[in-house]
Motif scaffolding. Structure first.
Motif, PDB file in Angstrom:
ATOM      1  N   CYS A 170      37.203   7.491  56.815  1.00  0.00           N
ATOM      2  CA  CYS A 170      36.263   6.685  57.132  1.00  0.00           C
ATOM      3  C   CYS A 170      36.768   6.012  58.496  1.00  0.00           C
ATOM      4  O   CYS A 170      37.919   6.203  58.733  1.00  0.00           O
ATOM      5  CB  CYS A 170      35.766   5.966  56.273  1.00  0.00           C
ATOM      6  SG  CYS A 170      37.361   4.723  55.665  1.00  0.00           S
ATOM      7  N   LEU A 171      36.048   5.031  59.220  1.00  0.00           N
ATOM      8  CA  LEU A 171      36.435   4.278  60.234  1.00  0.00           C
ATOM      9  C   LEU A 171      38.030   3.531  59.971  1.00  0.00           C
ATOM     10  O   LEU A 171      38.673   3.543  60.852  1.00  0.00           O
ATOM     11  CB  LEU A 171      35.543   3.222  60.708  1.00  0.00           C
ATOM     12  CG  LEU A 171      35.875   2.160  61.770  1.00  0.00           C
ATOM     13  CD1 LEU A 171      35.965   3.126  63.042  1.00  0.00           C
ATOM     14  CD2 LEU A 171      34.830   1.038  61.872  1.00  0.00           C
ATOM     15  N   LEU A 172      38.277   3.108  58.847  1.00  0.00           N
ATOM     16  CA  LEU A 172      39.422   2.491  58.507  1.00  0.00           C
ATOM     17  C   LEU A 172      40.593   3.203  58.541  1.00  0.00           C
ATOM     18  O   LEU A 172      41.632   2.914  59.033  1.00  0.00           O
ATOM     19  CB  LEU A 172      39.422   1.738  57.071  1.00  0.00           C
ATOM     20  CG  LEU A 172      38.450   0.394  56.772  1.00  0.00           C
ATOM     21  CD1 LEU A 172      38.264   0.199  55.436  1.00  0.00           C
ATOM     22  CD2 LEU A 172      38.698  -0.757  57.844  1.00  0.00           C
ATOM     23  N   GLY A 173      40.403   4.713  58.244  1.00  0.00           N
ATOM     24  CA  GLY A 173      41.265   5.695  58.586  1.00  0.00           C
ATOM     25  C   GLY A 173      41.690   5.899  59.808  1.00  0.00           C
ATOM     26  O   GLY A 173      43.083   5.927  60.154  1.00  0.00           O
ATOM     27  N   TYR A 174      40.662   5.689  60.869  1.00  0.00           N
ATOM     28  CA  TYR A 174      40.963   5.866  62.052  1.00  0.00           C
ATOM     29  C   TYR A 174      41.503   4.760  62.801  1.00  0.00           C
ATOM     30  O   TYR A 174      42.353   4.993  63.987  1.00  0.00           O
ATOM     31  CB  TYR A 174      39.653   6.358  62.973  1.00  0.00           C
ATOM     32  CG  TYR A 174      39.222   7.798  62.568  1.00  0.00           C
ATOM     33  CD1 TYR A 174      39.693   8.850  63.167  1.00  0.00           C
ATOM     34  CD2 TYR A 174      37.918   8.032  62.018  1.00  0.00           C
ATOM     35  CE1 TYR A 174      39.325   9.977  62.894  1.00  0.00           C
ATOM     36  CE2 TYR A 174      37.566   9.376  61.592  1.00  0.00           C
ATOM     37  CZ  TYR A 174      38.330  10.429  62.170  1.00  0.00           C
ATOM     38  OH  TYR A 174      37.531  11.442  61.894  1.00  0.00           O
ATOM     39  N   ILE A 175      41.399   3.580  62.369  1.00  0.00           N
ATOM     40  CA  ILE A 175      41.990   2.587  62.990  1.00  0.00           C
ATOM     41  C   ILE A 175      43.461   1.970  62.403  1.00  0.00           C
ATOM     42  O   ILE A 175      43.796   0.825  62.373  1.00  0.00           O
ATOM     43  CB  ILE A 175      41.120   1.164  63.053  1.00  0.00           C
ATOM     44  CG1 ILE A 175      40.473   0.868  61.678  1.00  0.00           C
ATOM     45  CG2 ILE A 175      39.869   1.723  63.897  1.00  0.00           C
ATOM     46  CD1 ILE A 175      39.833  -0.551  61.743  1.00  0.00           C
ATOM     47  N   ASP A 176      44.078   2.769  61.424  1.00  0.00           N
ATOM     48  CA  ASP A 176      45.269   2.580  60.784  1.00  0.00           C
ATOM     49  C   ASP A 176      45.217   1.372  59.816  1.00  0.00           C
ATOM     50  O   ASP A 176      46.300   0.754  59.537  1.00  0.00           O
ATOM     51  CB  ASP A 176      46.287   2.413  61.806  1.00  0.00           C
ATOM     52  CG  ASP A 176      46.581   3.715  62.777  1.00  0.00           C
ATOM     53  OD1 ASP A 176      46.302   4.841  61.998  1.00  0.00           O
ATOM     54  OD2 ASP A 176      46.956   3.656  63.658  1.00  0.00           O
ATOM     55  N   LYS A 177      43.913   1.333  59.267  1.00  0.00           N
ATOM     56  CA  LYS A 177      43.903   0.138  58.112  1.00  0.00           C
ATOM     57  C   LYS A 177      43.764   0.838  56.704  1.00  0.00           C
ATOM     58  O   LYS A 177      43.496   0.163  55.706  1.00  0.00           O
ATOM     59  CB  LYS A 177      42.818  -0.894  58.340  1.00  0.00           C
ATOM     60  CG  LYS A 177      43.175  -1.835  59.480  1.00  0.00           C
ATOM     61  CD  LYS A 177      42.231  -3.155  59.430  1.00  0.00           C
ATOM     62  CE  LYS A 177      42.751  -3.915  60.440  1.00  0.00           C
ATOM     63  NZ  LYS A 177      41.892  -5.331  60.550  1.00  0.00           N
TER      64      LYS A 177
END
Length: 671
Positions: A170-177
């Protein structure tokens, strides 16, 4: 209602050992659970003379149809069994602590294969670590900040499954969160290690993690890896931001829960600050309806049992210390029980001095504010007010709801400076502009009943006089123009009889209903009959009557203190040679109060216009030659019936120390 004598067990049948007992209603439902050191001594107290029982006890034993008990080996076993039964049966006559609001917790689901960080409210879940409680804004900011340092999964089960099936995070995986365990970026063991580090940081080990990152940043700088050093620097800043959000209040090794209680006749507000590592990590509050009459020690015992009974060794994180305002009766047993839950010693004590006592004061102030807010919300609700008026109409058999209620009270000290008060409530809301105060002198001041009769006579004589005026003049006058639907006097049958006699003498006996509210047992006494009307302790109608009575009591005492202070000042100053009315008035106007005048020295007294050094010395000597109690106007206040002068409600010099509270809105009234 059942007759308690119909199911009362024989005294000889009741064991003297410690145990737990249950009262059941005719349908078999458990309505009360209690524990006792001696079952015989405790149970026989419930079957005493009904007239001597407290209202809640009276209601409970008449609602029950049977009682049963279980003998246990120790007080600690009794405590544990009592808690178990309270949780199982939820008896309506037991104290039930409810959150005054729903607090969000930062939770880590360590019981799942891939632990998840999320915000949770309500019931605690097994296998989940909780941190907080926090305010809604603070918890989101904390979670967002820490996920960049500890990228633990925070997505829902559905999002996690979809990412697994698609092979894309998901998006959090792409922004390193998020470390994206859903697509295999980290193993199950690595992700669990991240979650454990997250929990360790939130549990108070922040300094260790910050020190580790600082070492890694220094190493990155030494290797000229400035990009990595910058990322570590940002992580350190984020950690410190979370760590420093809570101020240090106690020594770093301090782990404690600090409880404070503020209560009145019907309810109690409880606040607790969770201190971990010397910092306030969270705050929580409850409001409890006192359906049973308890001492502060008993209330604290019930509180600790329910709060910590819901926690386990894995998710409760019991502290080393539990600080309370007063030790419960079975403090040793509770401490042993808490220690068994924690798996290590728990100290249960009352802080007496130092930083912990100061923090206890702060927690108590929060409890005071919480109770005030709860009452304002409860009393300000129009539905609640309507219910209160409806309950009073039914209980007192009134032809219509008492939309206008007037309450009268008397205050004096051993028969001197007798005064009275009248407060007015319309549609459940105080009408401060129509409050009145009465000075009582002569034969009317000889006792409370005479004073009450005098007050009611003067109030309704004014009503009869104004009733003959044209409507326009009556509305402009606004003093006693409108009769109440209900008159409430502070006291029992003697005060009610005096009020009824006053109305009958004026020909109003059939028009206005009178009741008395006796403070000791909160009984409502009608004019007829030998027995009071007992309203349920949780009744909105009783709540309204109590607040009206308390307001009348407060206002009467305020006026009494004002009048007593003036009379004592005058009596002292009258004895000073050469001090005439003009100079007395100048002294009082200059200093503003008796207390300041008494504390002034000769030089300060001489600054008043017309008061020379010799006269100032005489005034100072006269004040300090009088016993302290007489000069300062000390003495016990007593309030029984009420006296009215017909003067408006403002009492000069009193409002600063005795603020009036609008019991319907919770607002401070202008005095």
């Amino acid at each position: 209602m059942a007759d308690p004598s119909s199911y009362r067990p024989r005294t000889g049948e009741i064991p003297t050992e410690p145990g737990v007992y249950r009262f059941r209603d005719p349908h078999g439902r458990v309505i009360y659970v209690g524990k006792a050191k001696s079952l015989r001594q405790r149970l026989t107290s419930y079957f005493a003379n009904p007239l001597t029982l407290l209202p809640k006890t009276y209601a409970m034993v008449h609602a029950a149809s049977s009682v049963e008990w279980t003998v246990v080996g120790s007080e600690l076993e009794a405590l544990q069994l009592e808690y178990t039964w309270i949780k199982e049966y939820a008896p309506r006559y037991n104290l039930a602590f409810r959150d005054d609001k729903t607090y969000p917790y930062l939770a880590v689901t360590m019981g799942e294969k891939f632990p998840r960080v999320q915000v949770l409210r309500g019931e605690r879940r097994k296998g989940t670590r909780y941190f907080g409680p926090y305010t809604a804004g603070a918890i989101r900011e904390t979670m967002d900040t820490l996920l960049r340092v500890f990228p633990v999964r925070s997505c829902s089960a559905g999002v996690f499954r979809r990412a697994e099936q698609s092979g894309r995070p998901c998006l959090l995986g792409y922004i390193d969160k998020c470390s994206a365990p859903c697509v295999g970026r980290v193993s199950e063991e690595e992700h669990r290690s991240l979650a454990e580090d997250f929990c360790s940081f939130m549990g108070g080990e922040a300094r260790r993690f910050i020190a580790q990152l600082e070492k890694r940043m220094a190493a990155a700088v030494a290797e000229l890896d400035y990009e990595q050093a910058a990322r570590l620097r940002d992580d350190i800043i984020a950690m410190r931001k979370v760590f420093e959000r809570n101020a240090v209040v106690l020594a770093e090794e301090t782990d404690a829960d600090v409880f404070a209680v503020e209560e009145d006749e019907l309810e109690a507000a409880v606040q607790v600050f969770h201190v971990r590592g010397g910092r306030i990590r969270g705050q929580r509050g409850w409001v409890v309806e006192k359906v049973e009459d308890t001492t502060p020690a008993e209330l604290v015992g019930h509180l600790l049992t329910q709060v910590y009974g819901e926690q386990s060794e894995t998710d409760g994180r019991l502290p080393r210390e539990v600080l309370v305002p007063v030790l419960p009766d079975d403090a040793d047993g509770l401490a042993a029980w808490l220690s068994s839950l924690r798996g290590a010693k728990v100290a249960l004590r009352v802080p007496q001095r130092g930083d912990k006592a100061a923090l206890m004061g702060t927690v108590h102030e929060n409890a005071v504010q919480a109770l005030r807010l709860h009452k304002s919300r409860r009393a300000g609700d129009i539905t609640t007010r309507s219910l209160a008026l409806q309950e009073l109409q039914e209980a007192l058999e009134l032809p219509e709801p008492p939309l206008r209620i007037e309450c009268f009270d008397i205050s004096h000290v051993q028969g001197t400076n007798v005064v009275g008060s009248m407060v007015v409530v319309e549609d459940g809301i105080a009408k401060k502009a129509e409050y009145r105060r009465f000075s009582i002198t002569g034969d009317a001041a000889r006792d409370d009943t005479s004073a009450m009769r005098d007050v009611l006579t003067r109030r309704f004589r004014g009503y009869l006089a104004e009733r003959e005026l044209p409507v326009e003049e009556r509305e402009r006058s606004g003093r006693f123009a409108y009769p109440p639907n209900l008159v409430v006097v502070d006291g029992g049958q003697p005060q009610v009889s005096a009020a009824v006699k006053a109305l009958a003498d004026l020909g109003l006996g059939d028009e206005i209903r009178v009741v008395g509210l006796a403070k000791r047992l909160e009984e409502v006494w009608p004019p007829e009959g030998d027995f009071p009307v007992i309203l349920p302790r949780a009744s909105q109608g009783l709540y309204l009557l109590q607040r009206i009575r308390d307001e009348a009591h407060r206002f009467a005492i305020a006026f009494h203190r004002h009048k007593r202070g003036k009379s004592m000042t005058a009596s002292v100053l009258d004895e000073v040679p050469g001090l005439g009315p003009a100079r007395k008035k100048a002294l009082l106007a200059h200093f503003g109060s008796v207390k300041r005048l008494k504390a002034a020295g000769p030089a300060e007294l001489a600054e008043v216009s017309g008061v020379g050094p010799a006269l100032a010395a005489a005034v100072h000597a006269r004040f300090h030659g009088v016993p302290e109690g007489a000069a300062a106007g000390t003495g016990a206040d007593s309030a029984g019936a009420g006296d009215l002068t017909g003067e408006p409600a403002t009492v000069p010099g009193v409002s600063d120390t005795m603020p009036a509270v609008n019991y319907s809105t919770g607002e401070i009234l202008d005095s």
